[in-house]
Design an enzyme around this catalytic site. Sequence first.
Site, PDB file in Angstrom:
ATOM      1  N   LYS A   1      14.072 -28.602 -19.141  1.00  0.00           N
ATOM      2  CA  LYS A   1      15.040 -28.368 -18.066  1.00  0.00           C
ATOM      3  C   LYS A   1      15.040 -29.640 -17.242  1.00  0.00           C
ATOM      4  CE  LYS A   1      15.571 -23.514 -17.861  1.00  0.00           C
ATOM      5  NZ  LYS A   1      14.598 -22.432 -17.739  1.00  0.00           N
TER       6      LYS A   1
ATOM      7  N   LYS B   1      15.950 -12.035 -23.452  1.00  0.00           N
ATOM      8  CA  LYS B   1      14.924 -11.954 -22.412  1.00  0.00           C
ATOM      9  C   LYS B   1      14.120 -10.682 -22.616  1.00  0.00           C
ATOM     10  CE  LYS B   1      16.064 -15.367 -19.532  1.00  0.00           C
ATOM     11  NZ  LYS B   1      15.128 -16.428 -19.135  1.00  0.00           N
TER      12      LYS B   1
END
Length: 357
Positions: free
Chosen positions: A266, A168
Amino acid sequence: MKIVKVRLHPVSLQLKQPFVSSHETLTTRELTVVGLEDEIGMHGYGELEAFSRPFYTSEMQVTARWIITEVLADLVTDREFDQPEELYRRMDPVKDNQLAKAAVDSAVWDLYAKRQGQPLAQVLATSAQTTWQPDVPVGISVGIQSLAQTCQSVRQAQAANYGRIKLKVHGNTDLKRIAAVRKAFPTTKLCVDANGSLTPAAALATEIDALGLTMLEDPFARNAQQATANLQSQLQTDLCYDEPIESVADAVRAIRAGERRIISMKSSVLGDLTPALQLVAAHRTEGFPLWCGGMVEGGVGRATNLALASLAEFAFPGDLSATDRYFAYDYAQPEFQLRAGQLQVPRFSGNGVIPQF
Ligand code: OSB
Ligand code: MG
């Protein structure tokens, strides 16, 4: 078959360490398990993946629970159906609220697979006319932390044989940390997820390409489509969309517009398995590489995602790390253990896990 009862089971899982992204810091994962009971007393379970606060999606646990109990439950109860898709259509009049619909839909699929005495992965493969594998290579998503901690996490992920390592990042200046990680690990395959935190800048494309990434996920805010298309056209590195993909149409549009070359799916953000299978079908006609993203799921959500990620169409290991990567304890059994960088699809019927409340 028909649903006769919808129950909500709130659970709260303590993270072993805070998980930091550019959206928020997670220390506790608040979840809700949707339990469905059918006319012969069998149960199906799905997980509500909304977060507690609206930083990643506009839906939250508290709002989505309301939508399920006050609106969706009534739409799916006492309706005869043969296929999960039929029940999914019953929820069509409800605008958006994909995470709430997904929780119901994945519970319907679990129940449907159990009624057939088959693993969810098998039932999904049959529905999508494809094959699935019982051992699924998986990847890890490493939160924002210091350079030393990041390097330590990369080392641990390598030792555990994770098949994809994603870091990240928060903002353009934080790319310097990634450059330092790259220096420490010159040949390791690395992905980066900016969660929309980068801003367009003159030398950005050069700086990104110098990192030698397998892909960069969500560089800019989700409405910055033109900026993303411009960046992709200047880059060697493949861009991947996660957050802007809320429907099959979003994915197809963004691929055709050249905004990015890879899609992270997702399924909960899409509204779950029914639309996820439609995205698998779109991948077949449009040819874009596809992989399975994660939402720091608990046991039921992890099991649902693993069944999906086991399908032959998924090109990269998904964000589907072992249970103990996030949690010391999970409410569902068995927990998922990493073996040689893979998670095993449970052999039982349905999604293969049993929640204990
Ligand atoms: O952007 O992919 C993301 C977690 C929560 C919300 C968004 C994201 C993530 C992750 C972790 O990157 C994925 C996981 O391990 O579940
Ligand atoms: Mg992401």
